[in-house]
Each structure stands twice: as structure tokens, then as C-alpha cells.
Motif scaffolding. Structure first.
Motif, PDB file in Angstrom:
ATOM      1  N   HIS A 115       0.861  -1.189   0.000  1.00 25.37           N
ATOM      2  CA  HIS A 115       0.000   0.000   0.000  1.00 25.37           C
ATOM      3  C   HIS A 115       0.891   1.230   0.000  1.00 25.37           C
ATOM      4  CE1 HIS A 115      -3.393  -2.613   1.794  1.00 25.37           C
ATOM      5  NE2 HIS A 115      -3.450  -2.570   0.472  1.00 25.37           N
ATOM      6  N   GLU A 146       1.148  -3.399  11.425  1.00 28.18           N
ATOM      7  CA  GLU A 146       0.438  -2.180  11.021  1.00 28.18           C
ATOM      8  C   GLU A 146       0.893  -1.059  11.951  1.00 28.18           C
ATOM      9  OE1 GLU A 146      -1.964  -1.632   8.675  1.00 28.18           O
ATOM     10  OE2 GLU A 146      -2.631  -3.647   8.082  1.00 28.18           O
ATOM     11  N   HIS A 201       2.855  -3.118   6.883  1.00 24.37           N
ATOM     12  CA  HIS A 201       1.806  -2.129   6.568  1.00 24.37           C
ATOM     13  C   HIS A 201       1.787  -0.992   7.576  1.00 24.37           C
ATOM     14  CE1 HIS A 201      -0.840  -4.219   3.532  1.00 24.37           C
ATOM     15  NE2 HIS A 201       0.010  -5.180   3.856  1.00 24.37           N
ATOM     16  N   GLN A 202       0.948   0.023   7.273  1.00 29.94           N
ATOM     17  CA  GLN A 202       0.618   1.078   8.230  1.00 29.94           C
ATOM     18  C   GLN A 202      -0.903   1.188   8.321  1.00 29.94           C
ATOM     19  OE1 GLN A 202       4.240   3.706   6.475  1.00 29.94           O
ATOM     20  NE2 GLN A 202       2.511   4.873   7.285  1.00 29.94           N
ATOM     21  N   HIS A 231      -5.877   0.425  -3.323  1.00 26.66           N
ATOM     22  CA  HIS A 231      -5.690  -0.331  -2.077  1.00 26.66           C
ATOM     23  C   HIS A 231      -6.046  -1.821  -2.238  1.00 26.66           C
ATOM     24  CE1 HIS A 231      -5.137  -0.003   2.296  1.00 26.66           C
ATOM     25  NE2 HIS A 231      -6.103  -0.896   2.432  1.00 26.66           N
ATOM     26  N   GLU A 284       1.337   3.876   2.590  1.00 28.75           N
ATOM     27  CA  GLU A 284       2.014   3.347   3.787  1.00 28.75           C
ATOM     28  C   GLU A 284       3.492   3.261   3.418  1.00 28.75           C
ATOM     29  OE1 GLU A 284      -0.283  -0.259   4.417  1.00 28.75           O
ATOM     30  OE2 GLU A 284      -2.136   0.873   4.159  1.00 28.75           O
TER      31      GLU A 284
HETATM   32 ZN   LIG Z   1      -1.951  -1.578   4.216  1.00 29.02          ZN
END
Ligand SMILES: [Zn+2]
Length: 822
Positions: free
Chosen positions: A132, A319, A241-242, A207, A135
Motif C-alpha cells: 500500500h 500495522e 503495513h501502516q 488499495h 504506507e
Molecule cells: Zn496496508
């Protein structure tokens, strides 16, 4: 010193970089190449800088080899950096061979051979960053992490390098890194600094590029899948991820409920163990705000971190709380107190799974990077210390999957019968299976089998109408299936993957204390044959003994396409012939806000070679639409977003405003003059309300305690007399994701094409309050002036996966031309 300052100081003097050996003097640091340290405030490295850095690392370090896997959708190189000890790097083919044997225990004939493989093998770990693109910190972190592994001389790093082989993917979405980097640079120092770009950061999927791991629609997922599940078979995959900015600082597993029943409990335990190791290392380093057992679950199958479970591997997700792209963000106590999710009352309250809430303040890209570096190192450290356990467990999971069930009535295989009249869908299904390493055989001679009773009980759409064979009769009846059919046996190392893709999902009925539906992390159902509209019954007995069968193991997806006369010609992106019967001028609406459904609409049009033009807000406002178009498609989008777009002042002026009232008037005129307007799901609202159509959404305002359907496959009943449903079965699986259902007064202008089925409505997933939906309108055509409006209540092209209902779109377009040429 804040905890962050402590850890940054610790990082800069860590054993990683403390004692550079003579060889590492020549290894360029990211700073020496980029001019800044990755993760510094308000800096960003774009894709050419990242690939350039990795090329230089490859040249300078004997611990690093960089390979290009292929080209992204927009033709950027997708790379992997393979990092290990020098002696391992020199013997990569040997370790690949060991992995391939451990992944398929049929290649291991004796226990001594198994023990030798485990003694000799390395744990292969994949770390993938920034799928993503907003991110973004992970992609920047990857350079620093690689540099430190390439230069460190301390004993622990040396042990990691000796015991593991790291496949580091700086980003599996190179196009998106540039979309975000370019946007960030363009807006730096403006009021829009730190905002997300107003376009999809993957050409088709945005996304949703991380919703594609069982469907393999996208070039990037195809390339990485080949690397992981045809070449390297990693034991561990860590996807970086974030998350949103205001909640916990860092999520790591264990995951929340419900677990997917097809994931081995041993894998879930190993995932939990790894997560707790990361959490403990972060806590020891002084980081606050780490949460486990919250929000994210393992039910759904299509993400980078979930696909590994179905290849007997450990999938880890982290995340980190986001900054504002690469700009620091200030988080207030009120924001933290408001942040709530499954497994977290709010982000200020300590809980067993969240023992040390973070104090509000400034949150920087460096904080994200420091946590991701520690997590990455934790994963490698565990892999190194428990090397033999990881290899043995991986092998054992594959071996268990090979056991043949002994009970009468157990499923042995799934059949994909020949003659389904949906060759492109069959080719897609079989090709997707082969590409992810599932074994598929073609019948070169008829096979006599008994089908599972469950197949006979369900109302199967395709079988009834299109099959060249018959399903029916007594449950124990032997039936003949023709040559040219395909068969997927369950006793193969990827048994759980096969089951999870072919069987309907039965999502547990999960409610909150207030009786509302508890939202799953992603969708509830995805059964591949249903989504594709392909019949694939389960087999419980086969008459022919193994040595009497004539089967060919398919080597690649190209073989299936060739079988079905869908071979790719040179220069062709997709072999499917345009199914729209006459030339038709199609516009697909693309607004000022990024819309994944719009991207997927373009994806299916491109895949089926149906020409179209993207139509922007300005064209809608200008009008005279009939001069350019016969049909306009509005992908699913909220009506107010279409009309208003981004509000003035929230984005640079060129990205604000929607079609406005002028656009609505022009659309109305377009239909009145004979054009066809095709609306998907949410966008139907615009037509219904703005044009006062005699139809209403019966699900509007319904509470989730009364009705809920968060991404499931439902059965439609079609009126085949209507041109849009012509030559299709009487019932068809369709994708419903918090979608719509309509009721209409008896009106000459409304023609119902499909209704939600009155019985056996739910085919796969979760449906609460079925009675609200039964028999309601799913697809209708409403006449207005000389033209027509086609209202799809569901998502006929959802994520490029719902091929079952694509013919409804093509039929609609075919009939659009007929109107406009009258
Ligand atoms: Zn993500």
C-alpha cells in the motif's frame, strides 16, 4: 529522552553498524547515495532511487543479490533483494532445491533424507514493504535494513545470515511508490502536504492490490506469487503495513477472531509466537502502544499475509500508525480516546493485549521505521534461532495434507467438467490454480465418479443449463465426465488452499453486545468457482484405479489457455475476444476522488478487450454526451462524491469539484436522448434520486442487527427473456458487499432482469436477515425518454473477481448499440 529518541540513539550505535569490517567500508549507505537517511522527516526516495540503491548494494556486497522479477502494470521493474551469508548466496540453487523438496514431501522418500534436508536447509523469510503505497515508510526502511544486514559483523547478525535466506521486496507495487513520491514532492510546503494522492496508487486496484492473492489478476501479484510459491516456498512471510494515525502505534499478531477453519492450528500458534516475540522486543526497546489480538483477523484468504497459510507457511502482518506520508503528525489525547476497534476499547486504556498505551504527541516517520526495523529483525532472529523447527513444521504440514482420507464420503477431488460454455472463466480458474502452485490434471479419457451429496443438494446454476453431463439421480450414482474436463485432487501439499478456494465459506454469526453485526476485517465469502460462474463439483469416489486413469498434469496456465483456444498471441495482454456484439462507444466515469470500483471496471474492460474512454468531471459538466457515447458506466460510488467530488480547499483546485448539478442535468439529457446509463451498486442512488425513478432501495437505513451482508456470494434468479440476461442460466452467483436491493411499484418503465433468489440465497459468506433480501430486485432496467438506465444493485465486476456476472454488463452494452442505431 522520549522512548523514540532512546531507540534512535540505540539504532545508530547498535551492533549492526558498530564495527564495519574492511569489506563493508566500500558498501554505500543509503544516506551516501540518497543524501538523506531513509525515514527522515519530509524526505522520500522514489522507485528509481530505491532500485538504484539496491543495484549498488548488489554490486558492493557479497551478501546481497538483487533480481528483477518482471515489470509492473505500468512497466517499472519489480525487484527482490536476496540477503544471506556469502556462502549461502553462492549456493542459492542448492537451497532452492531443498525448499522445493520440503514443500513437497512426495519428493522425500526416506526419513534420513528428510532429516538431512532439515539439517542442511535455511529458513527462507520474505519481508515485503509498502504494498500500500501511502504506507510509504516501509519502502524507505527496506534500504536501511538491507544496508545494516549487508554490513553488520556482530555474532547475532552473522547467525541470522547463516541460518536464513531473506527475500526482501522493497515494494510489490513500484508504480505506487512513484505515484506517492511524486505527489508528496509536488505538495511539499503547500497546504496539501501529507495528504493522500487523489488517484489510485495502483493503476487498476488502488488499495485492493492486496485483495488479489488468490485471484492473481494483477501483474505484481502474479510475479510475487511465482517467486514465492513456485520457486522459493518461504517458511515465513512478513507483510509490512501502516494503519490509521490515531489508534495503537503498532499492531502485530496474534490476530482477532474468527480464524479461518482451513488454517492449521500449528500455523496459528507459530504466528502468535512470532507476534509475541516482536511485541516483547519492541517493549524491551522502550516502545509504547503495541497491540495484539485486535481488529485484524485471518478469516479472509486474499491478502499478502493470509495467502501463506494456504501454502503451509507463517504469515505475519504489522500495522504501524501512519504519519502524514513522510510528514510528522500530532496526535491529541482526544483522538486516542476516540480510537476504538475490535479488541481495543480505546487507545488510552491499558489491556492485557495492549499493556502500555502510547502518550499523545508527535509521531514521525522515523518512529514507524524504527519499529519496523525491530520487527523485521525479530522475525529473522526467531527464524535463525529455531531454524530446524520451522523447516520441520513446514514439511510436516505438507505431509499431513497428502494423507488420503479413509472415511467413505470424504471428498477426494474437485472436477471442472468440460463443456461449460464459459471457456474464459474456466481458463481463468484453472490458470489461477496452477499459477499458485496447485496441481491440476486434464482428463484425457472419460472418468467415472460419484459426486458429493452436497453438490446434488445445492441448486447449481451452470450444471442445470450448460453442462454436457447430467448431475442428479441417486446420491451414490456413478457418473461419467468427459475428456477435456479438469480434476484437482485434494491429496496434494496445498490441500487447505484447494479446500479454501473451492468450498463455500460459512462465516460465523458474530454480533456485538448491542446485537449489531460485528464487521469482519474484509469480505466473508470468495469461493472461486462461484465467483467465476464455473461449475466445480466435489468427488467422493472414482471408479478407475490410479493406473487406469489417463490424466495429464498441467505444467502452466498457458496449456489451459491453449486447450480452450485462448492462447495469448504476441503483444496481446489478454486473449479474450470482445464479447460486446456491436461496436459501442462506452464512457467509464472517473471522478476526482480515487475509486477502486472504477479501477476494477477498467480492469475487466481491458481484460475482455472492450474499448472505452474514461470520462472526467469536466466532460460531464460540459455535456453533449450523446455526441461521444452510446453508453456511460458509473462504477459504484456515493452519489454526493460523484456530484461534489473533493470539497474546495481540501485538495489543489484541479482535483476538486464533481460533476455538479450541471453534470446531473447532462446525464439526464444523455438518457433522454437515447443513451444508456449503467450504474453499479452505490451509484444507482444518483440515478434513482436525481431522476426520480419509480424504484427505491429497500436496504436504505436498515440497521446491521436486522440485515448485514459484508462481502458474500448470493444467488440471483434471472429473467432470460430480457436481452440483458439472454443466454445465461436461470440462476447465477453474484457478489454482494453491503450492496443494494430494490422494490418498484408496478410501472411500465421498470423491467426487472434479476431478483435475489427466493430460496438458497446465500451461496458463500455471511448473510444476516435473509428475509429482507429474498425476492427483491437485484438488476433492473428503467426507461426514461428515448434511453434506458440499467441499475445493478450488486457489484457485477467486484475486484475483477466476479466473472460470473460480467456477461450481464456485456449484454447490456450489446443492447445499447441496438438502441442507438435504431
Ligand atoms: Zn496496508
Amino acid at each position: 529522552m522520549t522512548c523514540v529518541a532512546v531507540i534512535l540513539a540505540a539504532l545508530s550505535t547498535s551492533s549492526f553498524a558498530q564495527k564495519p569490517a574492511s569489506q563493508s567500508d566500500a558498501i554505500p549507505s543509503p544516506k551516501s547515495v540518497l543524501g538523506f537517511t531513509p525515514g527522515d522527516d519530509r524526505t522520500v526516495a522514489d522507485w528509481s532511487q530505491i532500485t538504484n540503491y539496491f543495484e549498488r548494494l548488489d554490486r558492493a556486497s557479497d551478501r546481497v543479490v538483487v533480481q528483477t522479477l518482471g515489470q509492473s502494470t505500468l512497466k517499472r521493474p519489480l525487484i527482490v533483494a536476496i540477503i544471506s551469508a556469502r556462502e549461502n548466496i553462492l549456493a542459492l540453487p542448492k537451497y532452492k532445491e531443498i525448499q522445493q523438496q520440503l514443500a513437497d514431501p512426495r519428493k522425500v522418500t526416506q526419513n534420513t533424507q528428510r532429516d538431512q534436508l532439515i539439517a542442511d536447509g535455511k529458513v527462507v523469510v520474505t519481508i515485503s514493504c509498502s504494498i500500500h503505497s501511502t504506507e510509504i515508510v516501509g519502502s524507505q526502511m527496506s534500504m536501511q535494513f538491507a544496508y545494516e544486514l549487508a554490513t553488520a559483523q556482530d555474532p547475532e547478525t552473522r547467525a541470522i545470515l547463516q541460518n536464513t535466506i531473506l527475500l526482501l521486496i522493497p515494494s510489490p507495487n513500484p508504480d505506487g511508490v512513484d505515484i506517492v513520491a511524486n505527489w508528496y514532492r509536488k505538495t511539499l510546503g503547500t497546504p496539501y502536504e501529507g495528504k493522500e494522492p487523489p488517484e489510485l496508487y495502483h493503476h487498476y486496484a488502488g488499495h485492493d492490490n492486496n485483495r488479489d492473492w488468490f485471484m492473481l489478476n494483477l501483474k505484481e501479484t502474479q510475479l510475487v506469487t511465482r517467486l514465492l510459491w513456485q520457486e522459493w516456498f518461504p517458511q515465513i512471510v512478513y507483510d509490512v503495513h501502516q494503519q490509521g494515525p490515531n489508534g495503537s502505534r503498532f499492531f502485530i499478531p496474534p490476530f482477532y477472531d474468527p480464524p479461518n477453519p482451513n488454517i492449521s492450528p500449528l500455523l496459528l500458534r507459530q504466528v502468535g509466537l512470532m507476534g509475541h516475540k516482536i511485541a516483547a522486543d519492541l517493549q524491551a526497546a522502550g516502545f509504547k502502544g503495541v497491540i495484539t489480538n485486535a481488529l485484524y483477523d485471518t478469516w479472509w484468504h486474499g491478502g499478502f499475509r493470509t495467502a501463506p497459510y494456504f501454502h503451509n507457511s507463517i504469515g505475519i502482518l504489522s500495522e504501524a500508525a501512519s504519519a502524514r506520508l513522510m510528514t510528522p503528525n500530532t496526535v491529541t489525547p482526544e483522538q486516542l480516546a476516540r480510537a476504538t476497534s475490535r479488541g481495543m476499547r480505546n487507545a488510552t486504556e491499558a489491556m492485557t493485549n495492549f499493556p502500555d498505551p502510547w502518550q499523545p504527541g508527535t509521531w514521525r516517520p522515523h518512529d514507524i521505521m524504527a519499529m519496523e526495523m525491530i520487527a523485521s529483525r525479530s522475525v529473522l532472529s526467531m527464524a535463525s534461532k529455531f531454524r530446524a523447527d520451522y523447516l520441520r513444521n513446514f514439511y510436516e504440514l505438507g505431509r499431513t495434507n497428502l494423507e488420503i482420507p479413509l472415511n467413505k464420503g470424504d471428498k477426494l477431488a474437485y472436477l471442472v467438467p468440460a463443456g461449460q460454455a464459459r471457456d474464459e472463466s474456466v481458463a481463468k480458474l484453472i490458470g489461477t490454480l496452477i499459477d499458485q502452485g496447485i496441481e491440476v490434471y486434464r482428463l484425457d479419457q472419460e472418468l467415472h465418479v460419484v459426486l458429493s451429496p452436497r453438490v446434488l443438494q445445492r441448486t447449481n446454476p451452470v450444471t442445470e443449463k450448460l453442462g454436457t453431463y447430467k448431475v442428479g439421480g441417486p446420491l451414490t450414482a456413478m457418473q461419467e465426465f468427459p475428456l477435456g474436463s479438469y480434476i484437482v485432487f485434494l491429496n496434494q501439499p496445498q490441500r487447505s488452499n484447494v479446500i479454501a478456494l473451492f468450498e463455500p465459506q460459512v462465516y460465523p454469526n458474530r454480533l456485538t453486545g448491542q446485537g449489531e453485526a460485528e464487521r469482519p476485517y474484509d469480505v466473508a465469502g470468495w469461493t472461486l468457482p462461484l465467483q467465476l460462474g464455473v461449475d466445480a463439483p466435489a468427488v467422493i469416489a472414482i471408479r478407475e484405479a490410479a493406473n487406469e486413469r489417463k490424466l495429464t498434469l498441467l505444467k502452466d496456465a498457458g496449456q489451459v489457455r491453449a486447450d480452450l483456444a485462448l492462447a495469448l498471441k504476441k503483444g496481446e495482454e489478454s486473449p479474450i475476444k470482445n464479447p460486446v456484439k456491436h461496436p459501442v462507444r462506452v464512457g467509464i466515469y472517473k471522478g476526482s476522488t480515487s475509486n477502486m470500483d472504477e479501477g476494477w471496471t477498467r480492469f475487466v474492460f481491458d481484460t475482455f478487450n472492450v474499448p472505452y474512454t474514461s470520462i472526467r468531471d469536466v466532460d460531464m459538466r460540459k455535456g453533449s454526451l450523446n455526441e461521444k457515447f452510446d453508453a456511460l458506466v458509473l462504477p459504484s460510488q456515493q452519489s454526493n462524491q460523484i456530484i461534489n467530488g473533493n470539497a474546495a480547499g481540501t485538495m489543489p483546485a484541479e482535483y476538486t469539484g464533481g460533476i455538479t448539478e450541471a453534470g446531473v442535468k447532462n446525464l439526464k439529457e444523455f438518457v433522454n436522448n437515447g443513451g444508456m446509463l449503467i450504474c453499479f451498486d452505490n451509484s444507482c442512488d444518483l440515478a434513482i434520486k436525481e431522476f426520480n425513478l419509480p424504484i427505491r432501495n429497500v436496504l436504505e437505513g436498515v440497521r446491521s442487527s436486522d440485515f448485514y451482508c459484508p462481502g458474500s456470494i448470493l444467488s440471483l434468479e434471472l429473467d432470460n427473456k430480457h436481452s440483458i440476461a439472454t443466454a445465461l442460466p436461470a440462476t447465477l452467483p453474484a457478489y454482494f458487499i453491503n450492496s443494494s436491493a430494490y422494490a418498484a411499484a408496478t410501472d411500465a418503465n421498470v423491467r426487472v432482469i434479476a431478483r435475489y433468489a427466493k430460496e438458497n440465497l446465500l451461496m458463500s459468506g455471511w448473510l444476516l436477515g435473509e428475509e429482507k433480501l429474498r425476492g427483491q430486485i437485484a438488476l433492473a432496467e428503467v426507461g426514461m425518454g428515448k434511453g434506458r438506465i440499467v441499475l445493478f444493485g450488486f457489484r457485477p465486476q467486484h475486484r475483477g473477481q466476479a466473472w460470473s456476472t460480467l456477461p450481464l454488463i456485456w449484454n447490456a452494452l450489446s443492447s445499447a448499440t441496438a438502441t442507438s442505431t435504431e
